[in-house]
Design a protein around this motif. Sequence first.
Motif, PDB file in Angstrom:
ATOM      1  N   LEU A 185       0.461   4.238  -2.800  1.00 27.46           N
ATOM      2  CA  LEU A 185       0.208   5.629  -2.468  1.00 27.46           C
ATOM      3  C   LEU A 185       1.285   6.539  -3.049  1.00 27.46           C
ATOM      4  CD1 LEU A 185      -0.912   5.252   1.270  1.00 27.46           C
ATOM      5  CD2 LEU A 185      -2.385   5.815  -0.676  1.00 27.46           C
ATOM      6  N   GLY A 227       0.691   7.226  -6.620  1.00 27.63           N
ATOM      7  CA  GLY A 227      -0.580   7.855  -6.947  1.00 27.63           C
ATOM      8  C   GLY A 227      -1.619   6.885  -7.471  1.00 27.63           C
ATOM      9  N   GLU A 228      -1.470   5.603  -7.133  1.00 26.85           N
ATOM     10  CA  GLU A 228      -2.412   4.575  -7.570  1.00 26.85           C
ATOM     11  C   GLU A 228      -3.629   4.541  -6.653  1.00 26.85           C
ATOM     12  OE1 GLU A 228      -2.410   1.884  -9.968  1.00 26.85           O
ATOM     13  OE2 GLU A 228      -0.888   3.025 -11.049  1.00 26.85           O
ATOM     14  N   ASN A 229      -4.763   4.126  -7.205  1.00 27.26           N
ATOM     15  CA  ASN A 229      -5.978   3.951  -6.420  1.00 27.26           C
ATOM     16  C   ASN A 229      -5.899   2.601  -5.699  1.00 27.26           C
ATOM     17  OD1 ASN A 229      -8.688   3.168  -5.654  1.00 27.26           O
ATOM     18  ND2 ASN A 229      -9.444   4.795  -6.958  1.00 27.26           N
ATOM     19  N   VAL A 230      -5.712   2.648  -4.400  1.00 29.25           N
ATOM     20  CA  VAL A 230      -5.501   1.423  -3.621  1.00 29.25           C
ATOM     21  C   VAL A 230      -6.713   0.504  -3.684  1.00 29.25           C
ATOM     22  CG1 VAL A 230      -5.115   0.527  -1.290  1.00 29.25           C
ATOM     23  CG2 VAL A 230      -3.865   2.548  -2.070  1.00 29.25           C
ATOM     24  N   LEU A 231      -7.905   1.059  -3.574  1.00 31.28           N
ATOM     25  CA  LEU A 231      -9.109   0.229  -3.555  1.00 31.28           C
ATOM     26  C   LEU A 231      -9.378  -0.391  -4.921  1.00 31.28           C
ATOM     27  CD1 LEU A 231     -11.464   2.396  -1.323  1.00 31.28           C
ATOM     28  CD2 LEU A 231      -9.873   0.583  -0.649  1.00 31.28           C
ATOM     29  N   ALA A 232      -9.160   0.340  -5.992  1.00 33.37           N
ATOM     30  CA  ALA A 232      -9.343  -0.215  -7.332  1.00 33.37           C
ATOM     31  C   ALA A 232      -8.347  -1.334  -7.582  1.00 33.37           C
ATOM     32  CB  ALA A 232      -9.183   0.884  -8.382  1.00 33.37           C
ATOM     33  N   THR A 286       0.817  -1.216   0.000  1.00 32.44           N
ATOM     34  CA  THR A 286       0.000   0.000   0.000  1.00 32.44           C
ATOM     35  C   THR A 286       0.848   1.263   0.000  1.00 32.44           C
ATOM     36  OG1 THR A 286      -0.197   0.078   2.425  1.00 32.44           O
ATOM     37  CG2 THR A 286      -1.848  -1.210   1.217  1.00 32.44           C
ATOM     38  N   ASP A 311      -3.320   8.590   4.169  1.00 33.89           N
ATOM     39  CA  ASP A 311      -4.244   8.488   3.049  1.00 33.89           C
ATOM     40  C   ASP A 311      -4.742   7.071   2.783  1.00 33.89           C
ATOM     41  OD1 ASP A 311      -3.848  11.240   2.524  1.00 33.89           O
ATOM     42  OD2 ASP A 311      -2.015  10.795   1.387  1.00 33.89           O
ATOM     43  N   ASP A 364     -12.012   0.297   4.316  1.00 28.59           N
ATOM     44  CA  ASP A 364     -12.508  -0.123   3.004  1.00 28.59           C
ATOM     45  C   ASP A 364     -11.620  -1.200   2.406  1.00 28.59           C
ATOM     46  OD1 ASP A 364     -14.617   1.651   3.178  1.00 28.59           O
ATOM     47  OD2 ASP A 364     -13.602   3.233   2.054  1.00 28.59           O
TER      48      ASP A 364
END
Length: 257
Positions: free
Chosen positions: A172, A175-180, A168, A209, A214
């Motif tokens: 971060l 700049g990647e979307n962790v949840l996606a 994770t 962040d 989630d």
Amino acid sequence: MNLSFSPTLCPELLLPDALKVCTEAGFNRMELFRTWTESSPVHRDTSVRIVRERLDAAGVTLTGLNIRNLTGRKADSDERDLRYNLRQVEWDLHLSRALRLQTASLKGGARTDEAQEDLMEGINTLLERIPEITLNLGNHKGNRLQGLADYQAILPHVPDPVKVLMDTGHLLSAGENVLAFAESLADRIGLVHLRDQKGENPVPFGEGDLPFADLLGILKGADYDGTLVIELEHVTWAEHVEAAHTARLFVEDLLAA
């Protein structure tokens, strides 16, 4: 899901002292790194037997070994030489097995087409030679495996024993979307490194962040029952034991909710 201690919190400590931090913070599981930390199992004054004995004496189970990267190149000259690099990685895989592991974690090389070709060929070659081991491929900012699109390009070309190490902190940083990332690759995630950040700066868990609740919800929904590695780096807000203990309690409370 079980929690494991990462010695990235105390990279300057040799294994006996790192184990002391681990157990005093309430952990009974720990990861090791082939490079980057002084608690590496590869030292002139130690051996595989000594490492196993130290873990056993501390009552700590080894959950993983982060080995040298599959870059397709020589580290000293940066010359492309996949055979040379494969010998290094294969040696590390046998080290993992000697440490009673059936998995090993590694990353790729530079963000080039050449490195992607070598990564896919190298993975398939390694699993032909050592089919009884599972590889966890980790993401890293600036690496061939930086984000979701990179995994989507590579995973169809490697066998199922290849899993995703979801880091994770590096997601971060990139700049990647962790949840996606988690939702798209949930069925291939084999290991999770948890690190909270503000921008690229590590912070105490829950102050950055990373959407912990989630993310854990996605993992639970995907029936992930593997390891969550509590990864802290450059800690300035507390002593080692306190920082690790607080982070462990934070994740345990979320898992119990």
